[in-house]
Design an enzyme around this catalytic site. Sequence first.
Site, short mmCIF file in Angstrom:
data_model
loop_
_atom_site.label_atom_id
_atom_site.label_comp_id
_atom_site.label_asym_id
_atom_site.label_seq_id
_atom_site.Cartn_x
_atom_site.Cartn_y
_atom_site.Cartn_z
N GLU A 83 0.70 -1.04 0.33
CA GLU A 83 -0.16 -0.08 0.01
C GLU A 83 0.78 1.24 0.01
O GLU A 83 0.57 2.32 -0.90
CB GLU A 83 -0.88 0.06 1.21
N SER A 84 1.85 1.38 0.72
CA SER A 84 2.31 2.60 1.13
C SER A 84 4.11 2.48 1.11
O SER A 84 4.63 3.44 1.33
CB SER A 84 2.11 3.26 2.63
#
Length: 379
Positions: free
Chosen positions: A128-129
């Site tokens: 995700e990040s």
Amino acid sequence: MSVTNDAHNEAFQKALLLVASKSQRCPIPEDVIDGRYLATGLPSDYSPPPLTELSMIKEESLWQILAKESDLPVPNNARVRNYKQWYLSRPLHLKTVSKRAQPFLYYIYQNAQARDLPIELVLLPFIESAFDPYAHSHQGAAGLWQITKPTGKSFGLQFRPGYDGRLDIIASTQAALDLLEYLHDKFNGNWLHAIAAYNSGESRVRKAIKANKALGKSTDFWSLALPRETEHYVPKLLALSQIIKEENHTSLPLVYIPNSPVLTSVTITRQVPLAQIASDAGLTGKALYLLNPGYSAGLTLRQEQSQLLIPKKQLNHFYQQPEKLHYVKNKYSVRHIEPGDSLYKLATLNNTSIRDIKQANQLVNNKIHAGQLLLIPVK
């Protein structure tokens, strides 16, 4: 106390001293009488292993634990193979992201394990990040878990001037795991559908399943017509999980992360500058903010309790003067363990419980040793 109890205790102490004098070790198994394991020094006949043996001793890393506990099926298909190759051809990416994960990965692992969730979910912030706690997307998602404001509000995150729950490691981790559990339930226990829905939304995955049913097609994840990002999202996670299992064979450049707690949380009861808390914990303001990026104003919440993460190794420093910590909900004194101490003795002397002492120090069993520093709850 009755005469019977006095006689019993006297006999107990004599037996204890007799055996201890022979072996220098506590004769009572820790699982027989809770908390009565006595702190002792090293046995008199102890000798350290040769240096050649010491060089071979290596603590098991969290990556190895994740490899052992990952059990979602990983198919040998083109999408998974492509992403395995994608990771293996980017060693700098793996090294950079695993370094960012160092402070947070065990904390997330603890929370996923406590809920009995698939351990692969611990790796979602990798996808995700890239484990950047400040990450923001063009779609309005933010934080390690890339949660949007509407979704965050639905799962209990708060948004105040100077505070963003999506960036709060503690709050966002709980919200993300709540969301994943919700999706798992909505998709009748199908984790691949749930993970896909985490990326593209529940309704989109549901529509794809409905469309396949109408055409008489399979509704497994691999057969669904989903947005391109989502079609690659799940295999990317599974590929990462698979190559971590094969770490010894692929020599992945993952930064070492110990299989033990790195962070712990403290509850703050009033609005306090992070700089003051950092100073009391023996940290720089920057170091504390890096672990608590949700508090962008540099202050804890005004009218509510705030939970902050601090390095576990700083706890003893933090609680050296508990009377000064007027802003902390739970206070502790620091006890230097001496030979003959036991959790039972410490709990009795300090009007607390063995369970509370173990919880405060994240002890997995009743063993303590002379020279150790323990936090003792202050009533």
